[in-house]
Structure formats: C-alpha cells, structure tokens
Design a protein around this motif. Structure first.
Motif, PDB file in Angstrom:
ATOM      1  N   MET A 112     -17.316 -27.713 -65.567  1.00  0.00           N
ATOM      2  CA  MET A 112     -17.553 -26.346 -65.085  1.00  0.00           C
ATOM      3  C   MET A 112     -16.826 -25.354 -65.986  1.00  0.00           C
ATOM      4  N   ALA A 113     -17.398 -24.155 -66.040  1.00  0.00           N
ATOM      5  CA  ALA A 113     -16.776 -23.136 -66.885  1.00  0.00           C
ATOM      6  C   ALA A 113     -15.570 -22.551 -66.206  1.00  0.00           C
ATOM      7  N   GLU A 114     -14.716 -21.917 -67.013  1.00  0.00           N
ATOM      8  CA  GLU A 114     -13.540 -21.279 -66.433  1.00  0.00           C
ATOM      9  C   GLU A 114     -13.972 -20.067 -65.618  1.00  0.00           C
ATOM     10  N   SER A 115     -13.085 -19.653 -64.715  1.00  0.00           N
ATOM     11  CA  SER A 115     -13.402 -18.541 -63.827  1.00  0.00           C
ATOM     12  C   SER A 115     -13.619 -17.264 -64.619  1.00  0.00           C
ATOM     13  N   ALA A 164     -22.803  -8.909 -60.475  1.00  0.00           N
ATOM     14  CA  ALA A 164     -22.492  -9.310 -59.110  1.00  0.00           C
ATOM     15  C   ALA A 164     -21.112  -8.872 -58.680  1.00  0.00           C
ATOM     16  N   GLY A 165     -20.212  -8.748 -59.640  1.00  0.00           N
ATOM     17  CA  GLY A 165     -18.868  -8.297 -59.297  1.00  0.00           C
ATOM     18  C   GLY A 165     -18.078  -9.311 -58.517  1.00  0.00           C
ATOM     19  N   ALA A 166     -18.283 -10.618 -58.763  1.00  0.00           N
ATOM     20  CA  ALA A 166     -17.577 -11.644 -58.007  1.00  0.00           C
ATOM     21  C   ALA A 166     -17.307 -12.833 -58.895  1.00  0.00           C
ATOM     22  N   SER A 167     -16.392 -13.689 -58.468  1.00  0.00           N
ATOM     23  CA  SER A 167     -16.060 -14.892 -59.215  1.00  0.00           C
ATOM     24  C   SER A 167     -17.261 -15.814 -59.321  1.00  0.00           C
ATOM     25  N   MET A 168     -17.420 -16.450 -60.474  1.00  0.00           N
ATOM     26  CA  MET A 168     -18.538 -17.359 -60.710  1.00  0.00           C
ATOM     27  C   MET A 168     -18.016 -18.713 -61.162  1.00  0.00           C
ATOM     28  N   ASP A 169     -17.030 -19.237 -60.456  1.00  0.00           N
ATOM     29  CA  ASP A 169     -16.380 -20.485 -60.852  1.00  0.00           C
ATOM     30  C   ASP A 169     -17.356 -21.653 -60.929  1.00  0.00           C
ATOM     31  N   ASP A 170     -18.360 -21.649 -60.036  1.00  0.00           N
ATOM     32  CA  ASP A 170     -19.257 -22.796 -59.934  1.00  0.00           C
ATOM     33  C   ASP A 170     -20.555 -22.590 -60.722  1.00  0.00           C
ATOM     34  N   VAL A 171     -20.635 -21.535 -61.528  1.00  0.00           N
ATOM     35  CA  VAL A 171     -21.876 -21.228 -62.229  1.00  0.00           C
ATOM     36  C   VAL A 171     -21.637 -21.319 -63.724  1.00  0.00           C
ATOM     37  N   ASP A 172     -22.443 -22.114 -64.433  1.00  0.00           N
ATOM     38  CA  ASP A 172     -22.146 -22.396 -65.834  1.00  0.00           C
ATOM     39  C   ASP A 172     -23.281 -21.976 -66.759  1.00  0.00           C
ATOM     40  N   ALA A 173     -24.374 -22.701 -66.815  1.00  0.00           N
ATOM     41  CA  ALA A 173     -25.435 -22.474 -67.790  1.00  0.00           C
ATOM     42  C   ALA A 173     -26.114 -21.132 -67.563  1.00  0.00           C
ATOM     43  N   PRO A 174     -26.778 -20.592 -68.634  1.00  0.00           N
ATOM     44  CA  PRO A 174     -27.480 -19.311 -68.486  1.00  0.00           C
ATOM     45  C   PRO A 174     -28.495 -19.319 -67.340  1.00  0.00           C
ATOM     46  N   ALA A 175     -29.253 -20.410 -67.187  1.00  0.00           N
ATOM     47  CA  ALA A 175     -30.231 -20.479 -66.095  1.00  0.00           C
ATOM     48  C   ALA A 175     -29.535 -20.414 -64.742  1.00  0.00           C
ATOM     49  N   SER A 176     -28.374 -21.029 -64.638  1.00  0.00           N
ATOM     50  CA  SER A 176     -27.624 -20.996 -63.387  1.00  0.00           C
ATOM     51  C   SER A 176     -27.113 -19.601 -63.097  1.00  0.00           C
ATOM     52  N   ARG A 218     -29.956 -17.494 -61.798  1.00  0.00           N
ATOM     53  CA  ARG A 218     -30.261 -17.810 -60.402  1.00  0.00           C
ATOM     54  C   ARG A 218     -29.244 -17.128 -59.480  1.00  0.00           C
ATOM     55  N   TYR A 219     -27.982 -17.262 -59.830  1.00  0.00           N
ATOM     56  CA  TYR A 219     -26.902 -16.656 -59.055  1.00  0.00           C
ATOM     57  C   TYR A 219     -27.103 -15.146 -58.912  1.00  0.00           C
ATOM     58  N   ARG A 220     -27.391 -14.469 -60.039  1.00  0.00           N
ATOM     59  CA  ARG A 220     -27.547 -13.017 -60.022  1.00  0.00           C
ATOM     60  C   ARG A 220     -28.728 -12.590 -59.167  1.00  0.00           C
ATOM     61  N   ILE A 239     -30.569 -31.326 -57.679  1.00  0.00           N
ATOM     62  CA  ILE A 239     -30.377 -30.517 -56.465  1.00  0.00           C
ATOM     63  C   ILE A 239     -28.898 -30.287 -56.180  1.00  0.00           C
ATOM     64  N   ASP A 240     -28.022 -31.212 -56.580  1.00  0.00           N
ATOM     65  CA  ASP A 240     -26.585 -31.020 -56.348  1.00  0.00           C
ATOM     66  C   ASP A 240     -26.097 -29.730 -57.016  1.00  0.00           C
ATOM     67  N   GLU A 241     -26.496 -29.532 -58.274  1.00  0.00           N
ATOM     68  CA  GLU A 241     -26.077 -28.337 -58.993  1.00  0.00           C
ATOM     69  C   GLU A 241     -26.681 -27.081 -58.376  1.00  0.00           C
ATOM     70  N   ILE A 242     -27.957 -27.159 -57.976  1.00  0.00           N
ATOM     71  CA  ILE A 242     -28.621 -25.998 -57.368  1.00  0.00           C
ATOM     72  C   ILE A 242     -27.921 -25.585 -56.077  1.00  0.00           C
ATOM     73  N   VAL A 243     -27.559 -26.552 -55.258  1.00  0.00           N
ATOM     74  CA  VAL A 243     -26.866 -26.256 -53.998  1.00  0.00           C
ATOM     75  C   VAL A 243     -25.540 -25.555 -54.279  1.00  0.00           C
ATOM     76  N   GLU A 244     -24.792 -26.010 -55.295  1.00  0.00           N
ATOM     77  CA  GLU A 244     -23.507 -25.379 -55.601  1.00  0.00           C
ATOM     78  C   GLU A 244     -23.692 -23.946 -56.096  1.00  0.00           C
ATOM     79  N   ILE A 245     -24.743 -23.693 -56.870  1.00  0.00           N
ATOM     80  CA  ILE A 245     -25.010 -22.316 -57.329  1.00  0.00           C
ATOM     81  C   ILE A 245     -25.345 -21.421 -56.145  1.00  0.00           C
ATOM     82  N   ASP A 246     -26.213 -21.916 -55.263  1.00  0.00           N
ATOM     83  CA  ASP A 246     -26.590 -21.130 -54.093  1.00  0.00           C
ATOM     84  C   ASP A 246     -25.387 -20.850 -53.205  1.00  0.00           C
ATOM     85  N   LEU A 247     -24.517 -21.837 -53.058  1.00  0.00           N
ATOM     86  CA  LEU A 247     -23.316 -21.632 -52.244  1.00  0.00           C
ATOM     87  C   LEU A 247     -22.389 -20.606 -52.898  1.00  0.00           C
TER      88      LEU A 247
END
Length: 592
Positions: free
Chosen positions: A1-4, A10-22, A25-27, A178-186
């Motif tokens: 995982m990438a560093e915080s 979004a103006g929030a921490s993205m600790d669990d979001v790494d790749a550009p596609a992720s 999705r998060y945004r 799906i594991d990664e997708i669930v973490e991004i959504d969370l």
C-alpha cells in the motif's frame, strides 16, 4: 500500500488507495456523495429557511429521481459495495417514492457478469484442479451476478454425488480483485463518514464512523465463503424446518475462501408476483409468512439473515405437506448475517409487544432500552406523539396509508419531528444490520401485497412473546418466593432451638416479654408462609389465564387451601396469648 497522503479533491486520507484506477474510483464515490449532501442541505435546509419551502417541495420527487438514476449508473460502472447500497435502497418501498425505487431496483438484475475465463482461472486456482475434473458439467453463463461474486449452475462428479447425496449444485465464485475493491469503497465511505461527523446535527445522533466500521467488518466477512458456509449450516440448524423455511446444503469438499459449492435450490423469486400466482401461490400469504419468519429470526433467536432482498429468497412450490402448505421460503446467500446481543434483543421484544398493544409509553421505554434514546431524555412529548400516532394510524395497511390526505401526514410529521428534534437520539452499536433487515422485510412485503398490514403480522408474534415473558416472569417470581419461603420455613426451627437452650438453662434472658414475642413471631411466620404460597398460586393463575387456562384454573382453586390456613391461623392467634416461664438473670449469657 502507498504511504498516507491527501487527495486534493476529496480532502481526506487515502491510506488504502494506491493505483491510479483505484484513486479514480475513490474520487468518484466521494464526489457523488458530497454532491448529494450539498444538494440536500440546500433544498431541505436553506430554501425552507428563506421562505422557499414550496419550491423545494414541488421539485423533491424529480430531484430524487435524478439522483437515483445517476447513482444507478455509477453503481453499475463501479460494482462492489455501491451495488449493495443501491439494492438496499431499492427495497425501501415503505419510505421512498416509486420513482426512486423503480430506478434502483434494476440493480437487483443489472449487475454485469465477469467474463467466464476470469471466473474459471480464479476457481481453478482456488480448487487446485481443472473444473472439468471437479464437476461433471459447469455452465459458463451465470445464473446470477452479484456485487461481490457470481453463481454458476454445475453438476457434481459421480464420486462427489455418492458422498453428498445430490448432483445439481450452484457454485459461487468471487469476482477477481474484489478484496481490493471493497477496501477502496470502505476508504471512500470512511471519508464520507468523517464529513458527516462534522455536521453537529448528525454527530449528536449517529456515530457515522462507527457505523462504517461495523459495515466494514460485515463486508469482509461476506467475501469469506468459508464464513458464509458456516453461517449457512447454522441457519439450517436453527430455522430450516422444511415446512416454512429451507436452505441449501454446503458441499465442503468443493468449498474454499473464494469458491462456495451449494445444493441448487433456485425457484420462484420472492417478488415475482406473476410467477407466484401462476404456481397457485397467494402473494399476500407469502408476505405474511415472510414477515413472521423474519420476526422470529430478529426478535426470537437473535441470529438473522441481514440481506433478505428478493434475489436472496425463493418461494419453492411442492406437494401439500401434512399441514396443507404447498410452498416453502428458501433462503440463500448467508454472507451477511446479524447477531443480536441479549440485552438488545430484550429491548426489541419489548418494542414489538408495545407496537402490537399500541402502547406509546411502552414503545418509548423499549426505544430507551435498546439505546436509541439516552436515559436522561425527557420523553413526555414523544410519548404523547406516539399515542396519537397509534390512535390515528394504528392498524392501517400500507395501501390505506397511501390513500390518506397528504396534509394529514405532513401535520403529524411536523408535530412528531418537533417532539424528536431536541431529544438526545443516537444509533447504538449492532443496529445497522437490524435496521437493514427490517427495512428490506417491510419493503418486500409491501411489494408483494400493497394491502400488507404490519399490525396483523406483528400481533401474533407479540402475543407469543408476551406469553413467554409472562412465563419467564412467573418463573422468576416463583424462584424468589420459594427462596424467601425457604428462609422463612427455617426460622421457626431456629427459634425452637433458641427456646430449647433457654429451657435447658444454656441461655438466660432477663425478661419474659422476649419469650412472648418469640412465640408471636413463630406463629406469624407460619401465617406468612401460608400467605406467600397463596399469593404465588394466585398470581401464577392470573398470568397463565390466557396461555394455559386449565392450569390457571387449577392454581386459582388450589390457592384457596393456603388462604384458609392463613385466615384460620389468624383467628386462632387473636384468641390466644402464649406464655412461657422465663429463666431470669441480670444479663444474657450463653454457656458452652
């Protein structure tokens, strides 16, 4: 995982979001939710305060329809947890207008399937062998595509069939990644929760971050098919009686964390009204039974199916059984199961009984017991509002409520809102899945039968709960009474022992008055014992009058015996003055 780091949009921490596609999705999720929050604030708060409430009211339905359409498109594109949110909202026919639910209900069947080559690769990697060697046949076209996985019909090999006793199965396979997708959504949901928690009105009533964490734990359990298999077996043991409720059998030999093989139990979809009628099944009867079954899970056992949307419940026709029933409710998909702690379950049972009895004060007490209202809340106005609610709308079916004058609803809503506005309301832990299950049940039943009357569904179950509570109260009371009686019965023996020591000169008392009082106490205790036995039988007979009339009559008749004993003893004592010769001494001593 990438560093915080912080997303500038979004103006929030993205600790669990790494790749550009992720990150994309998060945004998209955060931006959509932020837009909905701002729109709601403008139309529901700002405009009414500056005198444009009519403008907000007139455009509300069209505005909700546009939002639901945009969300449906977003959910289909993204999949994952967004699909589950839409499916939940689509079943809220009891609170959302049909323009909204008709848009979102398409998510029940509109989830795009994963290409079979990807499914095959994941399944073979999990099972460690080619599908052709594990299954005699495997349908490449999915029977159902869900947000976290999809299901395919298959047939077991001859060897496996001999072991489990059936051939036709449904194989659930997780969506790849799906594991990664669930973490991004969370992660996106945590950002949204953080923003909502900064709104004072919301923060005072709901711990949104805690709810998201509860949802996160549930979502992670749902993508663990070993956990789902265990839940399916427990559900079968507790509820699947083969008459009203049934469920699939797990084929553990062909099950892993990402692949789940179950006996094929597909039948008529729960909300397929035309299919039910074609099979000679009354949708209204299905709605009533479905509500009763869910009440039993929620308020009885405390272990319940938390995702009972129409795609997860079938109506299975069969030949008439001993009771004349020609169909069974068959549940599937046990990834999302809920547990109700004992204290919370006691409060929920109290609420059910209060609703059935149209008891506003009892309902408030139940709400306080489950923790929605803090103990310090002044509930006088809320009790009055609920009493008026029961008096005016109690007993009306869903369809009848729709026919009422909207102005009457609005007037009551304003009054009820005023009573609730200043109360210290909170959403307790373990309540998210309960709310979901109740909401889905209400929506499904209303869809099956527009005349569905929740009062008729609640009352038989509430009466049963009341009988159970009465028997429990009687048992507790009897235990307490007999505990006291045991102590009381032992006291005369001890008094006789003390008196005997006095007669033998082992204990000297300086006045005969004490001996007379001991005699009086001994007689009074015997009367108390008789009175306690009478009271126990009388109260027990009264409590059991509705549940078990023959036993109640027996207790009430037999209670006359200890009553007569108590009365006759009282009469004798009035005409008798016991006296015992005392051994005088200037002080009390005990000789050993």
């Amino acid at each position: 995982m990438a560093e915080s780091r912080t997303d500038p949009d979004a103006g929030a921490s993205m600790d669990d979001v790494d790749a550009p596609a992720s990150r994309s999705r998060y945004r998209r999720i955060v931006r959509f939710a932020t837009g909905v929050m701002l729109s709601t604030w403008w139309f529901e708060v700002v405009l009414p305060r500056i005198g444009f409430a009519g403008v907000a009211e007139r455009g509300r339905t069209a505005r909700l329809q546009r939002i639901s359409r945009r969300f449906r498109v977003l959910a289909i594109e993204l999949g994952g947890l967004m699909i589950k949110v839409g499916q939940f909202l689509s079943s809220r026919l009891d609170v959302l207008p049909p323009e909204v639910t008709s848009e979102l209900e398409q998510l029940q069947d509109e989830v795009p399937p994963v290409p079979f080559d990807e499914i095959r690769a994941l399944a073979e990697a999990e099972l460690g062998v080619a599908l052709g060697r594990v299954y005699a046949s495997f349908d490449e076209v999915p029977v159902a595509a869900a947000s976290l996985g999809q299901a395919h019909r298959a047939r077991l090999s001859a060897d496996d069939e001999r072991i489990v006793g059936f051939r036709d199965v449904v194989v659930k396979v997780q969506r790849p990644g799906i594991d990664e997708i669930v973490e991004i959504d969370l992660a996106a949901l945590r950002t949204i929760a953080d923003r909502l928690s900064r709104v004072g009105f919301v923060a005072r009533r709901v711990d949104v971050p805690a709810l998201v964490e509860e949802f996160a734990a549930t979502s992670r359990e749902e993508i663990d098919y070993l956990h789902e298999g265990v839940s399916a077996e427990r559900f079968g043991l507790e509820f699947a009686d083969g008459a009203r409720v049934a469920g699939p059998t797990v084929v553990w030999e062909r099950t892993t964390r990402r692949v789940l093989t179950l006996s094929d139990v597909t039948a008529i979809k729960l909300n397929d009204v035309d299919g039910l009628r074609a099979a000679g099944i009354d949708p209204a009867e299905v709605a009533q039974t479905f509500a009763e079954v869910m009440f039993e899970q929620l308020f009885g056992a405390g272990f319940f199916h938390a995702d009972p949307h129409p795609g997860n419940v079938f109506v299975t026709p069969h030949a008439p059984d001993a009771a004349g029933r020609t169909w069974t409710l068959t549940f599937i998909d046990f990834g999302m199961m809920g547990h109700v702690p004992p204290e919370l379950r006691a409060g929920l049972r109290r609420i059910v009984i209060a609703v059935a009895a149209r008891d506003g004060k009892g309902l408030v007490a139940g709400i306080q017991q489950i923790g929605v209202l803090l103990p310090s809340a002044d509930t006088t106005e809320l009790e009055r509002a609920l009493t008026e609610l029961f008096a005016r709308f109690g007993g009306l079916a869903f369809a009848e409520l729709q026919d009422l004058d909207p102005r009457e609803f609005q007037a009551f809503a304003d009054e009820f809102g005023e009573a609730m506005r200043e109360l210290p309301v909170q959403l307790p832990e373990n309540f998210l899945l309960i709310t979901r299950a109740v909401s889905l049940t209400s929506g499904v039943c209303s869809a099956l039968d527009p005349g569905f009357n929740v009062w008729h569904a609640v009352e038989p179950f509430a009466q049963r709960l009341l009988r159970e509570e009465s028997r429990g109260a009687l048992t507790d009371a009897a235990k307490s009474v007999f505990s006291y009686a045991k102590t009381i019965v032992g006291l005369p023996v001890r008094i006789d022992q003390v008196a005997a020591r006095i007669d033998r000169g082992e204990l000297a008392v300086d006045t005969p008055e004490i001996e007379r009082r001991l005699d009086r106490l001994e007689g009074m205790l015997r009367l108390v014992i008789a009175a306690v036995v009478f009271a126990t039988m009388a109260v027990g007979g009264s409590l059991l009058w509705t549940a078990a009339p023959p036993l109640a009559v027996t207790l009430l008749v037999v209670s006359i015996v200890p009553l007569l004993i108590a009365l006759s003893g009282l009469t004798r004592r009035r005409g008798r003055r016991p006296h015992r010769r005392a051994h005088r001494s200037p002080h009390v001593t005990a000789r050993r």
